[in-house]
Design an enzyme around this catalytic site. Structure first.
Site, PDB file in Angstrom:
ATOM      1  CG  ASN A 112      -1.779   1.169   1.383  1.00 35.53           C
ATOM      2  OD1 ASN A 112      -1.854   1.997   0.474  1.00 35.53           O
ATOM      3  ND2 ASN A 112      -2.462   1.280   2.509  1.00 35.53           N
TER       4      ASN A 112
ATOM      5  CE  LYS B 178      -0.403   3.192   4.635  1.00 36.87           C
ATOM      6  NZ  LYS B 178      -0.395   3.284   6.073  1.00 36.87           N
TER       7      LYS B 178
ATOM      8  CG  HIS C 133      -6.229   1.518   4.988  1.00 37.55           C
ATOM      9  ND1 HIS C 133      -5.809   2.477   5.885  1.00 37.55           N
ATOM     10  CD2 HIS C 133      -5.182   0.687   4.808  1.00 37.55           C
ATOM     11  CE1 HIS C 133      -4.549   2.228   6.225  1.00 37.55           C
ATOM     12  NE2 HIS C 133      -4.152   1.143   5.580  1.00 37.55           N
TER      13      HIS C 133
ATOM     14  CD  GLU D 177      -3.296   5.252   6.721  1.00 40.88           C
ATOM     15  OE1 GLU D 177      -3.289   5.346   5.486  1.00 40.88           O
ATOM     16  OE2 GLU D 177      -2.326   4.809   7.375  1.00 40.88           O
TER      17      GLU D 177
ATOM     18  CD  GLU E  87      -3.670  -2.845   7.304  1.00 43.65           C
ATOM     19  OE1 GLU E  87      -2.501  -2.921   6.928  1.00 43.65           O
ATOM     20  OE2 GLU E  87      -4.416  -1.915   7.006  1.00 43.65           O
TER      21      GLU E  87
ATOM     22  N   GLY F 114       1.787   2.156  10.793  1.00 41.94           N
ATOM     23  CA  GLY F 114       2.662   3.314  10.654  1.00 41.94           C
ATOM     24  C   GLY F 114       3.299   3.757  11.956  1.00 41.94           C
TER      25      GLY F 114
ATOM     26  CB  SER G  67       4.714  -1.620  12.162  1.00 39.11           C
ATOM     27  OG  SER G  67       4.200  -0.324  12.400  1.00 39.11           O
TER      28      SER G  67
HETATM   29  P1  PGA Z   1       2.439   0.306   7.657  1.00 33.79           P
HETATM   30  O1  PGA Z   1       1.005   0.460   6.940  1.00 33.79           O
HETATM   31  O2  PGA Z   1       3.064  -0.952   7.098  1.00 33.79           O
HETATM   32  O3  PGA Z   1       3.203   1.544   7.260  1.00 33.79           O
HETATM   33  O4  PGA Z   1       2.191   0.197   9.110  1.00 33.79           O
HETATM   34  C1  PGA Z   1       0.174  -0.644   6.742  1.00 33.79           C
HETATM   35  C2  PGA Z   1      -1.126  -0.207   6.125  1.00 33.79           C
HETATM   36  O5  PGA Z   1      -1.594   0.903   6.418  1.00 33.79           O
HETATM   37  O6  PGA Z   1      -1.719  -0.943   5.327  1.00 33.79           O
END
Ligand code: PGA
Length: 259
Positions: free
Chosen positions: A8, A10, A96, A98, A166, A172, A210
């Site tokens: 991803n 982003k 997701h 976010e 997740e 993140g 992460s």
């Molecule tokens: P990250 O993001 O690996 O940077 O924690 C994962 C995601 O948001 O799918």
């Protein structure tokens, strides 16, 4: 079953950098034959990367990071599942954290977007996960069940689906869930999917939050983990490929145990 590495990207990477990274990881398939890679680039790079894949005769599958629930219309700034498909994607992220947290997306909206994805011929990757407060209140299982039930309510059980667990607190943040937490949550997700009529193998469950080259081997070794959804660590070729290699090695070991 092949493991899945979903990247991803982003809101990162301009066109030139997206092309360069896509090309640099395009041979992951040859190096890691037991891993299927999917890249979720920003919309601005989607069609260009589909063109890159065509020109070089292959590469990671592509996905959109979001889609609108309607096929077309007066929705300034939005992109329909049909347009995502038309740009060359086979997958789309839905729900997701976010999107849920920053753009107020609900489970009901996730349900509409799943329907849109299926209508357009895309495979949705539905993201679920608890916040830190919910985990501390020991509500993880309830939250996962609620998110899955509401999003998948009255959906056709055979419609293609990937799910990503997740934990919001791990995305993140550099804080990764412990292997026991991941195994337990994946088992809950699997149980819920079974209850919703989705059989084993029909919906791979990925872990996200992460994941990086250091923790990937131990996370990949968890039997319940069918792959990863990776954000930050998918933005450079060496770490993308190291994570793919960890999944490939785990798949090889699991295959050896079966035979
Ligand atoms: P990250 O993001 O690996 O940077 O924690 C994962 C995601 O948001 O799918």
């Amino acid at each position: 079953m092949n493991r899945i590495l979903a990247a991803n990207w982003k809101m990162n990477l301009g066109l030139a950098d997206a092309r360069a990274l896509y090309t640099a990881v395009a041979d992951a398939k040859a190096m890691c034959p037991r891993v299927t890679t999917i890249v979720f680039p920003p919309f601005t790079a989607l069609a260009a990367l589909a063109e890159t894949a065509r020109a070089r005769g292959g590469g990671p599958a592509l996905g959109g990071q979001n889609c609108h629930m309607d096929a077309k219309g007066a929705f300034t700034g939005e992109i329909s599942a049909e347009q995502v498909r038309d740009a060359g994607a086979e997958y789309v992220l839905v729900g997701h954290s976010e999107r849920r947290r920053l753009f107020c997306e609900s489970d009901q909206l996730a349900r509409s977007k799943l329907a849109a994805a299926w209508r357009a011929g895309l495979v949705p990757l539905l993201c679920v996960g608890e916040t830190l407060a919910e985990r501390e209140r020991q509500e993880t299982r309830t939250v996962l069940a609620r998110q899955l039930q509401r999003a998948l309510e009255s959906s056709p059980p055979r419609a293609p689906l990937h799910v990503a667990y997740e934990p919001v607190w791990a995305i993140g943040t550099g804080v990764v869930a412990a292997p026991e937490q991941v195994a337990e949550a994946h088992a809950w997700v699997r149980e819920e999917l079974n209850g919703l009529g989705r059989s084993e193998g029909g919906a791979p469950i990925l872990y996200g939050g992460s994941v990086d080259p250091k923790n990937a081997p131990s996370l990949a070794a968890i039997a319940e983990v069918d792959g990863f959804l990776v954000g930050g660590a998918s933005l450079t070729a060496p770490s993308f490929l190291a994570i793919a290699a960890a999944l490939d090695a785990a798949a090889a070991r699991a295959g050896a145990r079966v035979h």
